[in-house]
Design an enzyme around this catalytic site. Structure first.
Site, short mmCIF file in Angstrom:
data_model
loop_
_atom_site.label_atom_id
_atom_site.label_comp_id
_atom_site.label_asym_id
_atom_site.label_seq_id
_atom_site.Cartn_x
_atom_site.Cartn_y
_atom_site.Cartn_z
N ASP A 82 0.85 -1.20 0.00
CA ASP A 82 0.00 0.00 0.00
C ASP A 82 0.88 1.24 0.00
O ASP A 82 2.04 1.22 -0.45
CB ASP A 82 -0.98 -0.06 1.18
CG ASP A 82 -2.30 0.65 0.87
OD1 ASP A 82 -2.34 1.88 0.95
OD2 ASP A 82 -3.29 -0.04 0.53
N ASP A 83 0.36 2.35 0.48
CA ASP A 83 1.03 3.65 0.39
C ASP A 83 2.41 3.62 1.09
O ASP A 83 2.67 2.73 1.92
CB ASP A 83 0.13 4.70 1.07
CG ASP A 83 0.33 6.09 0.50
OD1 ASP A 83 1.33 6.30 -0.22
OD2 ASP A 83 -0.50 6.96 0.79
N LYS A 158 -3.81 -0.90 -7.04
CA LYS A 158 -4.87 -0.29 -6.22
C LYS A 158 -4.77 1.21 -6.44
O LYS A 158 -3.77 1.83 -6.06
CB LYS A 158 -4.66 -0.62 -4.74
CG LYS A 158 -5.55 0.20 -3.81
CD LYS A 158 -5.34 -0.15 -2.34
CE LYS A 158 -6.09 0.82 -1.43
NZ LYS A 158 -5.94 0.50 0.00
N ASP A 160 -6.03 4.77 -5.61
CA ASP A 160 -6.76 5.64 -4.69
C ASP A 160 -7.09 6.96 -5.41
O ASP A 160 -6.80 7.10 -6.61
CB ASP A 160 -5.85 5.88 -3.47
CG ASP A 160 -6.64 6.21 -2.22
OD1 ASP A 160 -7.81 6.56 -2.34
OD2 ASP A 160 -6.06 6.13 -1.12
N ARG A 213 -13.53 0.11 -4.23
CA ARG A 213 -13.65 0.46 -2.82
C ARG A 213 -14.68 1.56 -2.74
O ARG A 213 -14.52 2.63 -3.31
CB ARG A 213 -12.32 1.01 -2.31
CG ARG A 213 -11.58 0.21 -1.26
CD ARG A 213 -12.24 0.04 0.07
NE ARG A 213 -12.35 1.27 0.84
CZ ARG A 213 -11.34 1.96 1.32
NH1 ARG A 213 -10.10 1.57 1.13
NH2 ARG A 213 -11.55 3.05 2.03
N ASP A 217 -12.50 3.89 5.18
CA ASP A 217 -11.38 3.00 5.53
C ASP A 217 -11.74 2.12 6.72
O ASP A 217 -12.26 2.62 7.73
CB ASP A 217 -10.16 3.82 5.95
CG ASP A 217 -9.45 4.44 4.78
OD1 ASP A 217 -10.03 4.53 3.69
OD2 ASP A 217 -8.29 4.84 4.97
C1 GLA Z 1 -6.64 5.82 1.86
C2 GLA Z 1 -7.17 4.44 1.53
C3 GLA Z 1 -6.50 3.40 2.39
C4 GLA Z 1 -4.99 3.46 2.21
C5 GLA Z 1 -4.51 4.89 2.49
C6 GLA Z 1 -3.04 5.06 2.14
O1 GLA Z 1 -6.99 6.23 3.13
O2 GLA Z 1 -8.55 4.40 1.72
O3 GLA Z 1 -6.97 2.10 2.07
O4 GLA Z 1 -4.66 3.05 0.92
O5 GLA Z 1 -5.23 5.84 1.72
O6 GLA Z 1 -2.60 6.37 2.35
#
Ligand code: GLA
Length: 415
Positions: A82-83, A158, A160, A213, A217
């Site tokens: 992820d990030d 993924k 965002d 999504r 979160d």
């Molecule tokens: C958002 C997404 C999370 C994650 C964060 C990363 O909040 O909804 O799932 O990927 O960014 O910064």
């Protein structure tokens, strides 16, 4: 640009480009795997916390745990980074690069390692100027980044939508990215996060994304599980019509095995996320997971409900002050049903019939308990099925049409 204009832009572009939709042949059943975000967040302090920081070590160790711990065999095949994996700036040619200290061997080497375990590798980006945690966004680099991902051997993106200039990048960006991924000729699942837009058209989005999504979160919190569940129930008709093979909803992470959920709550999240036909990404520490939680995550009978080939989303068909019932239509005339109790005091009995569950295509069903792994018996339409459901827990059943009257009422006679 305001929301209405951005919607017009989206629909105009959607009718002009990629009219065939995202026909990449992927995600015929909901994608499954592991993602770092909910459990490990943006911990980049590898000096003080080398085991848990976002680095190639973390993803390698999770790949080992996924492959060696039985998860891969159960269907969890993606390791999603992820990030916070990136360097704060692109390189001199404008290419994305991972943080050199935390990923000293680069992402191609990490992808090779993950592939050597028989797994797939996903990464995170944002359709905007920056990612949510402030790393370089994809805007202005869509085609180039798609090519870079393919060169690295990425299997899932993924996407965002932080820093999206007041949502104006939404339609155009996601559509162009969808096309850019197809043009790499590498099979790359496109997992989109549309949660920042109010009331998007989920059916349109499914033309461009393998999963969406939709909502807030997940946190390590039972309340958040319930909050997301209730949102899905409130949106179920729209979401069910918009999803199916190649285009699934994402209710966000399974937090089973983290710090918060009790055993009963963990079973409930597993059952409910499966019956909702959400994609299933765990975010936990697989290197150190309670065996009982692991057993829930590896429940093949429950996973089979999530992965049913018809790809239908289950719906909430009943709710009273304690109980709610979700059912899902499956292949060969079968159904899954989840009887979920929100009680916080004691186990309560719930009595139902196939007819009440709206499982009425066949006069007789053979019913099996998917957590006890036991056949309960055969039930005619009006036969009473009584179950005891623990506080915050579920009973999950599968009803399969049968002609065999022999065992009818076996369970009710206590045999
Ligand atoms: C958002 C997404 C999370 C994650 C964060 C990363 O909040 O909804 O799932 O990927 O960014 O910064």
């Amino acid at each position: 640009m305001d929301l209405a204009k951005s919607a017009v832009l989206f629909f105009t572009l959607s009718s002009l480009s990629l009219v065939e939709g995202l026909d990449n042949g992927l995600a015929r059943t909901p994608p499954m795997g592991w993602n770092s975000w909910e459990r490990f967040r943006c911990n980049i302090d590898c000096e003080n916390d080398p085991k848990n920081c976002i680095s190639e070590v973390l993803y390698r160790e999770m790949a080992d745990a996924l492959a060696d711990g039985g998860f891969k065999q159960a269907g969890y095949e993606f390791i999603n980074m992820d990030d916070c994996w990136m360097s704060k700036a692109r390189d001199a040619q404008g290419r994305l690069q991972p943080d050199p200290l935390r990923f000293p061997n680069g992402l191609k080497a990490l992808a090779d390692y993950i592939h050597s375990k028989g797994l797939k590798f996903g990464l995170y980006q944002s359709m905007g100027l920056k990612t949510c945690a402030g790393y370089p966004g994809i805007w202005g680099h869509i085609e180039d980044d798609a090519k870079t991902y393919a060169e690295w051997g990425i299997d899932l993106v993924k996407m965002d939508s932080c820093y999206n200039l007041g949502k104006k990048l939404f339609g155009e960006g996601f559509i162009n990215m969808s096309r850019a991924l197809i043009e790499t000729h590498r099979p790359i699942v496109f997992s989109c996060e549309w949660a920042h837009e109010l009331n998007p058209n989920f059916t349109e989005i499914g033309e461009y994304c393998n999963s969406v999504r939709d909502f807030e979160d997940m946190q390590d919190s039972w309340d958040k599980v319930l909050f997301i569940l209730d949102w899905f129930a409130s949106m179920q008709d729209i979401l069910a019509n918009a999803s199916g093979p190649g285009r699934y909803n994402d209710a966000d992470f399974l937090i089973i095995g983290d710090f918060t959920l009790s055993y009963e709550q963990a079973q409930s999240q597993m059952a409910l996320w499966s019956v909702m036909t959400s994609q299933l990404f765990m975010s936990n520490d697989l290197r150190d997971i309670d065996p009982k939680m692991k057993e829930i995550l590896l429940n093949l009978e429950v996973i089979a409900v999530n992965q049913d080939k018809l790809g239908k989303m289950g719906k909430r068909i009943y709710k009273n002050s304690y109980f709610e019932v979700w059912t899902k239509v499956m292949e060969n005339g079968s159904y899954a049903a989840v009887i979920f109790s929100r009680a916080t005091d004691m186990p309560h009995n719930f009595t139902t019939t196939m007819k009440d569950l709206k499982i009425t295509d066949s006069p007789l069903y053979s019913v099996r308990d998917l957590f006890k792994h036991k056949d309960i018996g055969n039930f005619k339409q009006n036969d009473k099925l009584e179950v005891s459901v623990n506080p915050n827990g579920v009973v999950m059943i599968k009803a399969t049409p049968t002609n065999n009257e022999q065992n009818a009422s076996l369970w009710k006679e206590g045999k």
